[in-house]
Design an enzyme around this catalytic site. Sequence first.
Site, PDB file in Angstrom:
ATOM      1  N   SER A 108     -13.258 -21.616  -8.781  1.00 25.84           N
ATOM      2  CA  SER A 108     -14.653 -21.841  -8.371  1.00 25.84           C
ATOM      3  C   SER A 108     -14.821 -23.136  -7.585  1.00 25.84           C
ATOM      4  CB  SER A 108     -15.559 -21.920  -9.601  1.00 25.84           C
ATOM      5  OG  SER A 108     -15.387 -20.802 -10.400  1.00 25.84           O
ATOM      6  N   GLN A 149      -7.385 -23.265 -14.245  1.00 28.33           N
ATOM      7  CA  GLN A 149      -7.596 -22.272 -13.191  1.00 28.33           C
ATOM      8  C   GLN A 149      -8.515 -22.883 -12.128  1.00 28.33           C
ATOM      9  OE1 GLN A 149      -9.968 -19.061 -14.647  1.00 28.33           O
ATOM     10  NE2 GLN A 149      -9.266 -17.614 -13.120  1.00 28.33           N
ATOM     11  N   GLU A 162      -8.912 -11.646 -17.559  1.00 29.59           N
ATOM     12  CA  GLU A 162      -9.890 -12.552 -18.140  1.00 29.59           C
ATOM     13  C   GLU A 162     -11.064 -11.764 -18.725  1.00 29.59           C
ATOM     14  OE1 GLU A 162     -11.069 -15.413 -15.233  1.00 29.59           O
ATOM     15  OE2 GLU A 162     -11.882 -16.798 -16.705  1.00 29.59           O
TER      16      GLU A 162
HETATM   17  C1  FAD Z   1     -17.624 -21.687 -19.771  1.00 29.08           C
HETATM   18  C2  FAD Z   1     -17.203 -21.585 -18.336  1.00 29.08           C
HETATM   19  C3  FAD Z   1     -15.886 -21.794 -17.990  1.00 29.08           C
HETATM   20  C4  FAD Z   1     -15.489 -21.715 -16.665  1.00 29.08           C
HETATM   21  N1  FAD Z   1     -14.184 -21.992 -16.368  1.00 29.08           N
HETATM   22  C5  FAD Z   1     -13.776 -21.920 -15.074  1.00 29.08           C
HETATM   23  C6  FAD Z   1     -12.419 -22.245 -14.748  1.00 29.08           C
HETATM   24  O1  FAD Z   1     -11.627 -22.626 -15.607  1.00 29.08           O
HETATM   25  N2  FAD Z   1     -12.035 -22.171 -13.457  1.00 29.08           N
HETATM   26  C7  FAD Z   1     -12.887 -21.767 -12.463  1.00 29.08           C
HETATM   27  O2  FAD Z   1     -12.454 -21.671 -11.341  1.00 29.08           O
HETATM   28  N3  FAD Z   1     -14.193 -21.485 -12.742  1.00 29.08           N
HETATM   29  C8  FAD Z   1     -14.659 -21.554 -14.028  1.00 29.08           C
HETATM   30  N4  FAD Z   1     -15.968 -21.284 -14.339  1.00 29.08           N
HETATM   31  C9  FAD Z   1     -16.904 -20.999 -13.242  1.00 29.08           C
HETATM   32  C10 FAD Z   1     -17.376 -19.572 -13.186  1.00 29.08           C
HETATM   33  O3  FAD Z   1     -16.368 -18.716 -12.742  1.00 29.08           O
HETATM   34  C11 FAD Z   1     -18.622 -19.534 -12.274  1.00 29.08           C
HETATM   35  O4  FAD Z   1     -19.632 -20.318 -12.905  1.00 29.08           O
HETATM   36  C12 FAD Z   1     -19.120 -18.132 -12.053  1.00 29.08           C
HETATM   37  O5  FAD Z   1     -18.243 -17.416 -11.234  1.00 29.08           O
HETATM   38  C13 FAD Z   1     -20.529 -18.134 -11.412  1.00 29.08           C
HETATM   39  O6  FAD Z   1     -20.536 -18.887 -10.238  1.00 29.08           O
HETATM   40  P1  FAD Z   1     -21.632 -20.033  -9.996  1.00 29.08           P
HETATM   41  O7  FAD Z   1     -21.708 -20.892 -11.210  1.00 29.08           O
HETATM   42  O8  FAD Z   1     -21.330 -20.659  -8.694  1.00 29.08           O
HETATM   43  O9  FAD Z   1     -23.038 -19.254  -9.906  1.00 29.08           O
HETATM   44  P2  FAD Z   1     -23.599 -18.472  -8.654  1.00 29.08           P
HETATM   45  O10 FAD Z   1     -22.537 -17.572  -8.102  1.00 29.08           O
HETATM   46  O11 FAD Z   1     -24.236 -19.439  -7.721  1.00 29.08           O
HETATM   47  O12 FAD Z   1     -24.708 -17.549  -9.322  1.00 29.08           O
HETATM   48  C14 FAD Z   1     -26.028 -18.052  -9.606  1.00 29.08           C
HETATM   49  C15 FAD Z   1     -26.872 -16.867 -10.114  1.00 29.08           C
HETATM   50  O13 FAD Z   1     -26.954 -15.849  -9.110  1.00 29.08           O
HETATM   51  C16 FAD Z   1     -26.507 -14.583  -9.633  1.00 29.08           C
HETATM   52  N5  FAD Z   1     -25.806 -13.848  -8.588  1.00 29.08           N
HETATM   53  C17 FAD Z   1     -24.839 -14.318  -7.776  1.00 29.08           C
HETATM   54  N6  FAD Z   1     -24.385 -13.333  -6.956  1.00 29.08           N
HETATM   55  C18 FAD Z   1     -25.071 -12.203  -7.283  1.00 29.08           C
HETATM   56  C19 FAD Z   1     -25.052 -10.852  -6.799  1.00 29.08           C
HETATM   57  N7  FAD Z   1     -24.214 -10.475  -5.810  1.00 29.08           N
HETATM   58  N8  FAD Z   1     -25.899  -9.958  -7.385  1.00 29.08           N
HETATM   59  C20 FAD Z   1     -26.754 -10.335  -8.384  1.00 29.08           C
HETATM   60  N9  FAD Z   1     -26.821 -11.611  -8.870  1.00 29.08           N
HETATM   61  C21 FAD Z   1     -25.989 -12.532  -8.331  1.00 29.08           C
HETATM   62  C22 FAD Z   1     -25.587 -14.937 -10.777  1.00 29.08           C
HETATM   63  O14 FAD Z   1     -25.505 -13.894 -11.735  1.00 29.08           O
HETATM   64  C23 FAD Z   1     -26.249 -16.178 -11.360  1.00 29.08           C
HETATM   65  O15 FAD Z   1     -27.290 -15.817 -12.225  1.00 29.08           O
HETATM   66  C24 FAD Z   1     -16.410 -21.376 -15.647  1.00 29.08           C
HETATM   67  C25 FAD Z   1     -17.762 -21.161 -15.990  1.00 29.08           C
HETATM   68  C26 FAD Z   1     -18.161 -21.274 -17.313  1.00 29.08           C
HETATM   69  C27 FAD Z   1     -19.604 -21.045 -17.658  1.00 29.08           C
END
Ligand code: FAD
Length: 403
Positions: free
Chosen positions: A122, A119, A237
Amino acid sequence: MDLNYSPEDLAFRDTTRRWFEANTPRQELKTLAERKAWHRTLYDAGYVGMGWPRQYGGGDATPMQQAIVADEMARVNAPPTVNGLGIGIVGPTIIVHGTEAQKQRYLKRILTADDLWCQLYSEPNAGSDLASLKTRADDRGDHFEVTGQKIWTSGGLIADWGLLLARTDSTVPKHKGISCFLISMRQPGVEVRPLKQITGSAEFAEVFMTQARVEKSDLIGRLGQGWEIAQTTLSYERGGNSLARVTRYTSAFHQLVGAARTLRRGGRPLLDDPLVRSRLGRVYVELEVQRYAALRVLSALTKGDGPGAASSITKLSYSEFEKRFNELALEVLGPYGQTTSGLPEGLSFPVVASSGHGETWAYSFLWSRAGTIYAASSEVQKNVIGERVLGLPKEPRADRVKA
Ligand SMILES: Cc1cc2nc3c(=O)[nH]c(=O)nc-3n(C[C@H](O)[C@H](O)[C@H](O)COP(=O)(O)OP(=O)(O)OC[C@H]3O[C@@H](n4cnc5c(N)ncnc54)[C@H](O)[C@@H]3O)c2cc1C
């Protein structure tokens, strides 16, 4: 809501239980080839894509039958299928939004794991705020040309195909300029680099696309419909298979109680310690709450309701529970929680994750962090629950506040 199995469900459960007891591999599956072979055995027995329409290789099974199979797999700690994202997310997206030609071309090969999928959503600056994604797909007449970077791509290293979100129009509001595509990962314009996790393994990847090619026929839905399509995907999901998780954690809970009986502190079994008893009791109560929450989801699905925004409640509650459970496990086990081999008699390795990695309790603890991040973090789930389930006012966000 009737929580009892019908006579047909009971008969189905007995047949399923016998099959898994007879066929589940006894040793750990180490290679992708071994895991694919087990997947194929499950497929041939009709246990893969059970809820998909029969015309596309599924079994038209009821939500209850699917829950029974997942539950029986968890009971014997059977290894999972290899194409989890393909079967759980990509296939359902193609079934709902794809053309007949896309269904014919891709669905069966997803089920058989002839094609493995990932997928591609991100990006480094677009996780929770997915609509800010910058990867572009430009129309080049007979095809689209894709340039950009994705990150945290689970299974990216072994995937043949990816479900991609990319920007096709930057002149409209950000949610409206996104489209959804199927992209081949096996082409010169796609480079996949492993990302090593805190657990030590590398199940994720970064994916760099430079003028990668997507055929016009591999656009899913309409141009600009990507955001709407992504919402369907994410609700699948988040819905998850909660009953099977509860079964897995119940087994792990009994392992933990066994460990607390075996381990001694001050010459007495750990289980005699009132604090340990109280913490274990609390986890047991939480597990029962999880079980009834899972049955409520199952009841809604049985009535034909989709997973919807309420799936955020289930996802938030089980992922936070998993963290608490694994923290308690490490506290109870002390140094044995870190051991990778040679546990004393009466102690065993956890059954909670079953990802085919030969987990230790420490691995399970580290992995439990992931559930509160993927498919939208716990904080974001709370926003979804507040706004879409409870109807509370929207959170103030920088881009919504007037200067
Ligand atoms: C095990 C695992 C598998 C994954 N697999 C995939 C995959 O196959 N394909 C894919 O595309 N992605 C994948 N991901 C990515 C995942 O979707 C993102 O990590 C997730 O959406 C969070 O985005 P970020 O890591 O950029 O964190 P950020 O969005 O930068 O968030 C950082 C912090 O800020 C907080 N935050 C952000 N926005 C808000 C808000 N509006 N209000 C309050 N708090 C907020 C979050 O809760 C977090 O604590 C995977 C992640 C993990 C851990």
